[in-house]
Design an enzyme around this catalytic site. Sequence first.
Site, PDB file in Angstrom:
ATOM      1  CD  GLU B  50      -2.341  -1.063   2.921  1.00 38.25           C
ATOM      2  OE1 GLU B  50      -2.119  -0.059   3.636  1.00 38.25           O
ATOM      3  OE2 GLU B  50      -3.017  -2.012   3.299  1.00 38.25           O
ATOM      4  CG  ASP B  61      -2.236   7.774   9.254  1.00 39.59           C
ATOM      5  OD1 ASP B  61      -2.098   6.540   9.297  1.00 39.59           O
ATOM      6  OD2 ASP B  61      -2.632   8.378   8.242  1.00 39.59           O
TER       7      ASP B  61
END
Lengths: 409, 269
Positions: B50, B61
Amino acid sequence: MSENDYLPGAQVPDARGYFGAYGGRFIPEALVAAVEQVAEEYEKAKTDPAFAAELDGLLKDYTGRPSPLTDVRRFSAEAGGARVLLKREDLNHTGSHKINNVLGQALLTKRMGKTRIIAETGAGQHGVATATACALFGFDCTIYMGEVDTQRQALNVARMRMLGAEVIAVKSGSRTLKDAINEAFRDWVANVDSTHYLFGTVAGPHPFPMMVRDFHRVIGVEARQQVLDRTGRLPDAVVACVGGGSNAMGIFHEFIPDAGVRLIGCEAAGEGAETPRHAATLTKGDPGVLHGSRTYVLQDEDGQTIESHSISAGLDYPGVGPEHAWLKDTGRAEYRPVTDDQAMQALRLLSRTEGIIPAIESAHALAGALELGRELGPEATILVSLSGRGDKDMHTAAEYFGLYDSEGK
Amino acid sequence: MASKLSEVLAAAKAENRAALIGYLPAGFPTVEGGIEAVNALVEGGCDIVEIGLPHSDPVLDGATIQTADDIALRGGVRIKDVLHTVAEVAAAHPEAAVLVMTYWNPVDRYGVARFAADLAAAGGAGCILPDLPVEESEEWRKAAGEHGLDTVFVVAPSSKDHRLAEVTAAGSGFVYAAAVMGVTGTRAQVGNLAEDLVARTRATTELPVCVGLGVSTPAQAAEVASFADGVIVGSAFVQRILDADGDQAAALAAVRTLAGELAEGVRRR
């Protein structure tokens, strides 16, 4: 006040949370269940007379509603002679309009059985209001605030801590409101079982833009009747500052059907909307997705958010509520940029002509009213949302005007 | 015709093992350095990579990937550099499936159809869009379908069963099961939510179910491989590069070694 005064049956937005092309729900899967729970609980609460009665009681006996409407005649003389009326949200408990939404969502938190509240804050007014409600209801409270804002709004950091809240200074990104929201979302994803994210403006994923507006709608409902009672007619224009846009949506909403009433939002133009240092999202931004909804965003051609700048922490935000985006595109509302300097001059003017020190955020609306009054002339009546008081801004104002010098200016 | 992503996952299954999926943001620490690093992941043993599109507001995140995104953005990484990274990795490693992981606004801004076309032209196999829920995804899925791209949706421990069915019905390639409630980052334990989520997800779909969030060690990879079709590792790779502190050779060696150890882990199920 009846329940209908602040909980309307308006059918905007649609079922998916869209105001025209704006709004929606752009959230990670982990938050879908929690956001759906908020939406479902709010729909139930809206029609529950016990909820309305409890909120009514708090708004009256705790917040001090209704807030007054003040004629400011000496200030009006500087606004081309137009009659300026201030809706005094600065006189609410905690010092701004933010408490209206906070009390509504705090009651909702209790209904959902959650025990912890998190919130973002820019100027600290939403953080103070949230910390206040958490103290009142006995919730644990964590407030995320950009590190830059903790410095320029240090008084409000102390107030939040005095009220028992944990204040976390966010050091990522631009270290202002946008980044505080990012960090609050990260907390929410990890703690969603126990925690409600008490979002402080009319942005975010559906149902927040609608729900926060509904809780602030009382501002316009009261003001519209107060202006009618005072002047015998509707105002020519309603002016409010717009960062995320909660006080503006609150005062605008009741006037939307009144086609003859201009609705004017004042955005923070910082050092100038033509410079790179501003927060004039509706004037200079483009449609995109930020913090859970489609709206205007200050962004580059790759969809990266551009950092905003304003002397006002509460308006220093590169997004805006989706209903404002819709009001702009439909032409029902107008949005004007107001620079740091214009706002600071208006702040000093109101202080010295009326004995009212406004928040720097609200001073943007006052600057807009001065300009508009000069355009419309002495026959006009202008209603201004004085969304907050300026105690928190004394450090910024003292630096700006040199008030700490031995002579002052 | 089976998609590239489906082929790679089927090949791992045929070997009676879980697939290894590695993540790195593009442009980290530089565009060319990032390409080398992603290639090292594949050479170390990742079946699928990815490639993250660095974003100014990475709300899902943790601190590690935020730091990497900041470095990439300060270095001036653009969407075209992300697509260039996909093209270089796909050309160097036709055996691997190359995905892009991105927040929605960059795709929205670039143009949905244009992004799908350019990603497919670069040799990309699909996209993971973690802040695009199924309800808002129709335009993207249509464009992706036209260009033969898979759309991988995320499911979370908080997803109710009826919701899982809606999400898996809309997705293709595999289902990304978030092991924990939270943002990206390494964790001491994977937690028992993941196995339950994989079981509940499998009840709704034939798609492979791969597990990510918090997985960083070979032992965790082996544990996850015992109940999932794939193991996704991101922050641990990013941290190796941060730890190398600008020494690109050391960074490449470290991520290649970690990929190799994790690849052994997914074969120990």
